[in-house]
Design a protein around this motif. Structure first.
Motif, PDB file in Angstrom:
ATOM      1  N   LYS A  11      17.838  -2.796  -2.263  1.00 55.67           N
ATOM      2  CA  LYS A  11      16.803  -2.708  -1.221  1.00 55.67           C
ATOM      3  C   LYS A  11      16.038  -4.032  -1.140  1.00 55.67           C
ATOM      4  CE  LYS A  11      16.004   2.255  -1.708  1.00 55.67           C
ATOM      5  NZ  LYS A  11      15.010   3.275  -2.144  1.00 55.67           N
ATOM      6  N   VAL A  12      15.734  -4.598  -2.298  1.00 57.18           N
ATOM      7  CA  VAL A  12      15.042  -5.890  -2.338  1.00 57.18           C
ATOM      8  C   VAL A  12      15.925  -6.977  -1.727  1.00 57.18           C
ATOM      9  CG1 VAL A  12      14.098  -7.680  -3.867  1.00 57.18           C
ATOM     10  CG2 VAL A  12      13.643  -5.252  -4.320  1.00 57.18           C
ATOM     11  N   LEU A  13      17.210  -6.959  -2.048  1.00 60.84           N
ATOM     12  CA  LEU A  13      18.147  -7.934  -1.491  1.00 60.84           C
ATOM     13  C   LEU A  13      18.192  -7.823   0.032  1.00 60.84           C
ATOM     14  CD1 LEU A  13      20.276 -10.139  -1.928  1.00 60.84           C
ATOM     15  CD2 LEU A  13      21.963  -8.298  -2.182  1.00 60.84           C
ATOM     16  N   SER A  14      18.195  -6.610   0.542  1.00 62.13           N
ATOM     17  CA  SER A  14      18.207  -6.401   1.992  1.00 62.13           C
ATOM     18  C   SER A  14      16.950  -6.982   2.638  1.00 62.13           C
ATOM     19  CB  SER A  14      18.317  -4.902   2.295  1.00 62.13           C
ATOM     20  OG  SER A  14      18.237  -4.669   3.680  1.00 62.13           O
ATOM     21  N   ALA A  15      15.806  -6.744   2.028  1.00 62.68           N
ATOM     22  CA  ALA A  15      14.548  -7.282   2.556  1.00 62.68           C
ATOM     23  C   ALA A  15      14.546  -8.810   2.503  1.00 62.68           C
ATOM     24  CB  ALA A  15      13.360  -6.713   1.775  1.00 62.68           C
ATOM     25  N   ALA A  16      15.050  -9.379   1.405  1.00 57.11           N
ATOM     26  CA  ALA A  16      15.104 -10.836   1.279  1.00 57.11           C
ATOM     27  C   ALA A  16      16.041 -11.432   2.325  1.00 57.11           C
ATOM     28  CB  ALA A  16      15.555 -11.224  -0.129  1.00 57.11           C
TER      29      ALA A  16
END
Length: 119
Positions: free
Chosen positions: A22-27
């Motif tokens: 999820k963090v990777l997607s936001a980044a």
């Protein structure tokens, strides 16, 4: 386009990896980059089903990726040492990955085993 191999692992590994993705997607949205992931079922549950830690050619398959996102490996129903040697150490040696880097940020006034360490 970045290609990322995802090895969720065991125990809390899949949960932690899911949140990290999820963090990777936001980044990716914020910093305008693209990526694709491919999941690999390497861990304790697979070992229990097949009796095999890694299939032949696993390291060759992983070499095709820019990065490997590895969750926790270990299973209470698998004798200690089997998964660690058969997955973690084998991949580290075959892929020449000598370090398992876990970034840490130290905050003033927060107790940690690393409190007296420098950068």
């Amino acid at each position: 386009m970045y290609k990322i191999a995802v090895l969720p692992g065991d125990g809390t590994g899949p949960e932690v990896v899911a949140e990290g993705l999820k963090v990777l997607s936001a980044a990716a949205k914020k910093f305008n980059f693209t990526y694709e992931t491919a999941n690999f079922d390497f861990g304790g549950e697979r070992y229990k089903r097949t009796g095999e830690t890694l299939p032949d050619g696993a390291a060759d398959d992983l070499r095709k990726f820019n990065a490997i996102y590895l969750g926790a490996i270990g299973h209470p129903d698998v004798k200690p040492g089997i998964l660690e040697q058969g997955i973690l150490l084998r991949l580290r040696f075959e892929l020449d990955q000598y370090i398992n880097l876990r970034p840490v940020k130290l905050y003033p006034g927060v107790e940690t085993p690393l409190k007296d360490k420098g950068p």
